[in-house]
Design an enzyme around this catalytic site. Structure first.
Site: not given
Ligand code: NAD
Length: 346
Positions: A30, A49, A54, A100, A141, A167, A209, A233, A294
């Site tokens: 994202i 990051d 990432g 995470q 989330s 989570y 998914v 979902r 779930e």
């Molecule tokens: N993808 C989804 O469906 C979804 C849904 C709800 C919420 N979110 C939230 O959106 C956000 C982004 O999620 P995403 O799907 O892009 O995941 P992603 O894993 O692609 O992105 C997370 C990023 O955070 C970085 N990161 C992780 N731990 C770190 C740390 N300790 N220090 C610095 N950087 C760190 C990772 O390297 C990665 O680039 C998160 O907060 C996630 O909880 C995602």
């Protein structure tokens, strides 16, 4: 526990372009879309990051838009040195996406999940409060709501928080800390409750998914559906999420706001849509759900986002899946934009 819907500083749009925006987790799925969108809207953007999930290649669009090596900070949100950039660079807005993000990982390792999602988030919020950051935009989330009765769907932002997974718990704790920093330190925030985000650059692994199914069919493997596939979902395309976050950066804090499609889509429907986008008629393999408890169904009410941010989703599920499949095929053939030279040494 009720969700704090009203935050400090709910105002009409400021119309101000945020000058400096720091995006934690900006090299993620994202985050990389958000960075590119913000740069297009005229902001100076930096990425913090630790590259645990990432990837520097994700930032190729942003590099084309002017992101430089100096704008990408390799650091951990859990460390005081990691968040030093907030004190030094003094962004006016922080978009906090580093996390995470995987439900299975959180179940396997709740300690790691809490370390990043709770401790790391508090470290970021604390640095923001001390540095006079104007606004923090946070990603949480729908898992914070846990299991919701069918008649209460789509869920509104003021629905009680009752997570049923580690989570969901860690993301809910972040929301409560935001509320506390808002009340105690006047930190203005927008906390986005995201549905299931899908689209280009989502890694297979544990997450998403749609990307798992796309990866399976791309790799010539049979896709797996856990359970009977009738569970639902709320899927939202990553470009729409990036737009919502970028819009939020141009407003004052609006508190908690759902960002989703507002519709339930079953896992069986997801598979049919992915399969059709590939033009194949393979059947999926059904396996038991790996865990009990779930969440059965989910959809989020998005009226608040429309009212307060002027945001609504623009990409339908079929169109979004087609774009995701097209991009995955392009990547497989190696025809996507390559990393910048400075990125290769990382
Ligand atoms: N993808 C989804 O469906 C979804 C849904 C709800 C919420 N979110 C939230 O959106 C956000 C982004 O999620 P995403 O799907 O892009 O995941 P992603 O894993 O692609 O992105 C997370 C990023 O955070 C970085 N990161 C992780 N731990 C770190 C740390 N300790 N220090 C610095 N950087 C760190 C990772 O390297 C990665 O680039 C998160 O907060 C996630 O909880 C995602």
């Amino acid at each position: 526990m009720d969700l704090p819907v009203t935050a400090v500083g709910v105002d009409p749009p400021t119309g101000l372009v945020p000058r400096r925006v720091l995006v934690t987790g900006g090299a993620g799925f994202i985050g990389s879309h958000v960075v590119a969108r913000l740069m297009l809207m005229g902001s100076q953007v930096r990425v913090l990051d630790n590259f645990s999930t990432g990837r520097i290649e994700n930032l190729a669009d942003a590099v084309c838009g002017g992101l430089t090596e100096a704008d990408v900070i390799s650091g951990d949100i859990r460390a005081s040195e990691g968040v030093e950039v907030i004190h030094e660079w003094q962004p006016d807005v922080v978009v906090h996406l580093a996390a995470q993000p995987s439900l299975p990982t959180a179940r396997r390792s709740p300690l790691y999940d809490a370390d990043v999602n709770v401790f790391g988030t508090v470290n970021v919020l604390d640095a923001c409060a001390r540095s006079g950051v104007r606004l923090i935009v946070n990603a949480t989330s729908s898992d914070i709501f846990g299991s919701v009765a069918a008649h209460e769907l789509p869920v509104r932002e003021d629905h009680p928080i009752a997570p049923v997974s580690p989570y969901g718990v860690s993301k809910a704790v972040g929301v409560h800390y935001l509320d506390w920093y808002g009340r105690q330190h006047g930190l203005s925030y927008t906390s986005m409750v995201l549905g299931n985000v899908y689209g280009p650059r989502q890694e297979g692994g544990d997450c998403g998914v749609v990307s798992l199914m796309v990866d399976a069919l791309l790799g010539g493997r049979q896709a797996v559906i856990h359970g009977d596939g009738t569970q639902t979902r709320d899927f939202v395309y990553v470009g729409d999420v990036a737009e919502a976050i970028a819009l939020a950066c141009h407003h004052s804090g609006v508190g908690t706001v759902n960002i989703a499609s507002g519709r339930q889509t079953s896992v069986n429907e997801v598979y049919d849509t992915v399969r059709e986008a590939f033009g194949v008629d393979e059947v999926a393999r059904y396996e038991p759900l790996p865990w009990s408890g779930e969440v059965r169904d989910m959809a989020l009410d998005t009226r608040r986002a429309r009212e307060l941010l002027g945001w609504h989703p623009t990409v339908g599920f079929t169109e979004g899946v087609r774009m995701t499949v097209r991009e995955a095929r392009r990547r497989q053939t190696g025809s996507h934009i390559l990393s910048p030279a400075w990125a290769l040494s990382r």
